[in-house]
Design a protein around this motif. Structure first.
Motif, PDB file in Angstrom:
ATOM      1  N   LYS A   1       0.828  -1.197   0.000  1.00 12.87           N
ATOM      2  CA  LYS A   1       0.000   0.000   0.000  1.00 12.87           C
ATOM      3  C   LYS A   1       0.867   1.254   0.000  1.00 12.87           C
ATOM      4  O   LYS A   1       2.035   1.227   0.401  1.00 12.87           O
ATOM      5  N   VAL A   2       0.298   2.346  -0.448  1.00 15.51           N
ATOM      6  CA  VAL A   2       0.929   3.658  -0.361  1.00 15.51           C
ATOM      7  C   VAL A   2       0.447   4.305   0.936  1.00 15.51           C
ATOM      8  O   VAL A   2      -0.736   4.211   1.278  1.00 15.51           O
ATOM      9  N   TYR A   3       1.367   4.944   1.667  1.00 20.06           N
ATOM     10  CA  TYR A   3       0.919   5.628   2.875  1.00 20.06           C
ATOM     11  C   TYR A   3       1.725   6.892   3.129  1.00 20.06           C
ATOM     12  O   TYR A   3       2.823   7.070   2.598  1.00 20.06           O
ATOM     13  N   VAL A   4       1.130   7.767   3.931  1.00 20.76           N
ATOM     14  CA  VAL A   4       1.786   8.990   4.373  1.00 20.76           C
ATOM     15  C   VAL A   4       2.042   8.868   5.863  1.00 20.76           C
ATOM     16  O   VAL A   4       1.151   8.478   6.624  1.00 20.76           O
ATOM     17  N   ALA A   5       3.262   9.179   6.294  1.00 23.75           N
ATOM     18  CA  ALA A   5       3.629   9.098   7.701  1.00 23.75           C
ATOM     19  C   ALA A   5       4.000  10.475   8.236  1.00 23.75           C
ATOM     20  O   ALA A   5       4.533  11.316   7.499  1.00 23.75           O
ATOM     21  N   ASP A   6       3.705  10.696   9.513  1.00 29.20           N
ATOM     22  CA  ASP A   6       4.167  11.910  10.176  1.00 29.20           C
ATOM     23  C   ASP A   6       4.328  11.623  11.666  1.00 29.20           C
ATOM     24  O   ASP A   6       3.980  10.551  12.152  1.00 29.20           O
ATOM     25  N   PHE A   7       4.891  12.619  12.389  1.00 36.22           N
ATOM     26  CA  PHE A   7       5.139  12.497  13.821  1.00 36.22           C
ATOM     27  C   PHE A   7       4.560  13.724  14.521  1.00 36.22           C
ATOM     28  O   PHE A   7       4.714  14.852  14.043  1.00 36.22           O
ATOM     29  N   PHE A   8       3.907  13.488  15.654  1.00 33.73           N
ATOM     30  CA  PHE A   8       3.170  14.551  16.338  1.00 33.73           C
ATOM     31  C   PHE A   8       2.982  14.166  17.792  1.00 33.73           C
ATOM     32  O   PHE A   8       3.398  13.096  18.224  1.00 33.73           O
ATOM     33  N   PHE A   9       2.329  15.007  18.583  1.00 35.99           N
ATOM     34  CA  PHE A   9       1.802  14.607  19.884  1.00 35.99           C
ATOM     35  C   PHE A   9       0.581  15.460  20.187  1.00 35.99           C
ATOM     36  O   PHE A   9       0.447  16.595  19.727  1.00 35.99           O
ATOM     37  N   THR A  10      -0.358  14.901  20.922  1.00 34.03           N
ATOM     38  CA  THR A  10      -1.685  15.513  21.038  1.00 34.03           C
ATOM     39  C   THR A  10      -1.671  16.828  21.797  1.00 34.03           C
ATOM     40  O   THR A  10      -2.567  17.656  21.604  1.00 34.03           O
ATOM     41  N   THR A  11      -0.691  17.040  22.667  1.00 39.92           N
ATOM     42  CA  THR A  11      -0.623  18.284  23.433  1.00 39.92           C
ATOM     43  C   THR A  11       0.331  19.299  22.811  1.00 39.92           C
ATOM     44  O   THR A  11       0.653  20.309  23.441  1.00 39.92           O
ATOM     45  N   CYS A  12       0.762  19.050  21.609  1.00 42.40           N
ATOM     46  CA  CYS A  12       1.699  19.928  20.901  1.00 42.40           C
ATOM     47  C   CYS A  12       1.128  21.344  20.801  1.00 42.40           C
ATOM     48  O   CYS A  12       0.029  21.537  20.259  1.00 42.40           O
ATOM     49  N   PRO A  13       1.863  22.353  21.290  1.00 46.44           N
ATOM     50  CA  PRO A  13       1.346  23.723  21.274  1.00 46.44           C
ATOM     51  C   PRO A  13       1.761  24.538  20.052  1.00 46.44           C
ATOM     52  O   PRO A  13       1.416  25.703  19.951  1.00 46.44           O
ATOM     53  N   THR A  14       2.472  23.921  19.115  1.00 45.00           N
ATOM     54  CA  THR A  14       3.019  24.692  17.999  1.00 45.00           C
ATOM     55  C   THR A  14       2.479  24.222  16.646  1.00 45.00           C
ATOM     56  O   THR A  14       1.403  24.634  16.231  1.00 45.00           O
ATOM     57  N   ILE A  15       3.201  23.327  15.953  1.00 49.11           N
ATOM     58  CA  ILE A  15       2.862  23.025  14.562  1.00 49.11           C
ATOM     59  C   ILE A  15       1.844  21.906  14.363  1.00 49.11           C
ATOM     60  O   ILE A  15       1.257  21.788  13.286  1.00 49.11           O
ATOM     61  N   CYS A  16       1.624  21.058  15.376  1.00 53.91           N
ATOM     62  CA  CYS A  16       0.759  19.894  15.181  1.00 53.91           C
ATOM     63  C   CYS A  16      -0.673  20.233  14.759  1.00 53.91           C
ATOM     64  O   CYS A  16      -1.232  19.563  13.881  1.00 53.91           O
ATOM     65  N   PRO A  17      -1.329  21.238  15.353  1.00 51.26           N
ATOM     66  CA  PRO A  17      -2.679  21.557  14.885  1.00 51.26           C
ATOM     67  C   PRO A  17      -2.729  21.919  13.407  1.00 51.26           C
ATOM     68  O   PRO A  17      -3.675  21.546  12.699  1.00 51.26           O
ATOM     69  N   ILE A  18      -1.712  22.621  12.932  1.00 44.47           N
ATOM     70  CA  ILE A  18      -1.651  22.957  11.506  1.00 44.47           C
ATOM     71  C   ILE A  18      -1.454  21.694  10.678  1.00 44.47           C
ATOM     72  O   ILE A  18      -2.109  21.498   9.645  1.00 44.47           O
ATOM     73  N   MET A  19      -0.550  20.827  11.129  1.00 43.26           N
ATOM     74  CA  MET A  19      -0.289  19.576  10.409  1.00 43.26           C
ATOM     75  C   MET A  19      -1.543  18.727  10.300  1.00 43.26           C
ATOM     76  O   MET A  19      -1.837  18.171   9.235  1.00 43.26           O
ATOM     77  N   LYS A  20      -2.291  18.624  11.386  1.00 43.51           N
ATOM     78  CA  LYS A  20      -3.474  17.771  11.355  1.00 43.51           C
ATOM     79  C   LYS A  20      -4.575  18.386  10.482  1.00 43.51           C
ATOM     80  O   LYS A  20      -5.324  17.669   9.810  1.00 43.51           O
ATOM     81  N   LYS A  21      -4.668  19.697  10.458  1.00 43.58           N
ATOM     82  CA  LYS A  21      -5.618  20.350   9.563  1.00 43.58           C
ATOM     83  C   LYS A  21      -5.265  20.037   8.112  1.00 43.58           C
ATOM     84  O   LYS A  21      -6.153  19.744   7.290  1.00 43.58           O
ATOM     85  N   GLU A  22      -3.976  20.061   7.800  1.00 43.98           N
ATOM     86  CA  GLU A  22      -3.544  19.761   6.434  1.00 43.98           C
ATOM     87  C   GLU A  22      -3.698  18.274   6.118  1.00 43.98           C
ATOM     88  O   GLU A  22      -4.084  17.903   5.001  1.00 43.98           O
ATOM     89  N   MET A  23      -3.410  17.407   7.092  1.00 42.75           N
ATOM     90  CA  MET A  23      -3.553  15.977   6.841  1.00 42.75           C
ATOM     91  C   MET A  23      -5.006  15.589   6.629  1.00 42.75           C
ATOM     92  O   MET A  23      -5.310  14.628   5.903  1.00 42.75           O
ATOM     93  N   LEU A  24      -5.911  16.338   7.226  1.00 42.42           N
ATOM     94  CA  LEU A  24      -7.331  16.087   6.975  1.00 42.42           C
ATOM     95  C   LEU A  24      -7.676  16.238   5.496  1.00 42.42           C
ATOM     96  O   LEU A  24      -8.535  15.526   4.981  1.00 42.42           O
ATOM     97  N   ARG A  25      -7.003  17.171   4.827  1.00 38.06           N
ATOM     98  CA  ARG A  25      -7.222  17.330   3.383  1.00 38.06           C
ATOM     99  C   ARG A  25      -6.812  16.063   2.631  1.00 38.06           C
ATOM    100  O   ARG A  25      -7.503  15.615   1.704  1.00 38.06           O
ATOM    101  N   VAL A  26      -5.670  15.490   3.023  1.00 39.09           N
ATOM    102  CA  VAL A  26      -5.192  14.261   2.398  1.00 39.09           C
ATOM    103  C   VAL A  26      -6.181  13.122   2.675  1.00 39.09           C
ATOM    104  O   VAL A  26      -6.559  12.367   1.775  1.00 39.09           O
TER     105      VAL A  26
END
Length: 217
Positions: free
Chosen positions: A78-103
């Motif tokens: 399969k093809v997949y996209v991977a990333d690294f984050f944490f749920t309490t991240c106060p900086t870039i994670c909310p932006i990343m998850k908003k963008e990953m929702l598009r994918v």
């Protein structure tokens, strides 16, 4: 029949995965295969045959938000996209998850596509925490998008040695962790085919346009 293994060739890591700053990926042509590689030379009846061995993602075993164990076999072929984050991240994670929702929205119905989001704070991000987090994002189950937790050292190791990205504990960073904002595109053979800045809309659009290039390989 004589076997001969050549000295590894040069490194072709064409990107530097610092925090939220992967190098741009070319727009045209087939997607490259990124990472180290070497060539094995095999001599058979006086003829030299060459076999290129590419960098691939190492074996892994983590638990997703539904409590299921996820391993390489779940993404093999399969093809997949991977990333690294944490749920309490106060900086870039909310932006990343908003963008990953598009994918996710574009490819959620494709049976040969997955997303693996690795938590780098597994002490806090238990399976139950990840389930609550994913539901709040609008992800009802792990059929496409897996939020993964597990042993922290194994997550750090696979991030830095397999995905070639930044994923570590660092008390000097906001939230206590340092990680890249990269989205990594992995093909059916576990090879890295693209690196994209998950905090930038145009980079994620590029990722979304690149996925079909390898879905048919």
């Amino acid at each position: 029949m004589k076997f001969k293994v050549s000295i590894p060739l040069f490194t072709i890591i064409a990107f530097s995965l610092w925090q939220c700053n992967p190098a741009p990926v070319e727009n045209e042509g087939p997607l490259p295969i990124l990472g180290n590689f070497h060539v094995n030379e095999i001599e058979i009846e006086g003829k030299i045959l060459k076999d290129t061995v590419y960098h691939t993602i190492a074996d892994f075993e983590f638990v997703n938000q539904d409590g299921d164990t996820i391993t390489n076999s779940d993404v093999n072929g399969k093809v997949y996209v991977a990333d690294f984050f944490f749920t309490t991240c106060p900086t870039i994670c909310p932006i990343m998850k908003k963008e990953m929702l598009r994918v996710y929205e574009q490819y959620k119905d494709h049976s040969n596509f997955k997303i693996l989001s690795h938590s780098i704070d597994p002490r806090h991000d238990t399976q139950e925490v990840l389930k609550d987090y994913s539901v709040k994002l609008g992800i009802p189950d792990a059929s496409t998008w897996n939020f993964l937790t597990g042993d922290s050292e194994k997550i750090f190791e696979i991030g830095q040695t397999s995905y070639l990205t930044t994923a570590m504990e660092d008390q000097n960073e906001a939230g206590g962790f340092l990680h890249s904002g990269a989205f990594l595109l992995i093909d059916q053979k576990g090879r890295i085919r693209g690196v994209y800045d998950g905090t930038k809309e145009d980079q994620v659009t590029k990722l979304m346009n690149d996925i079909p290039k390898i879905l048919g390989e």
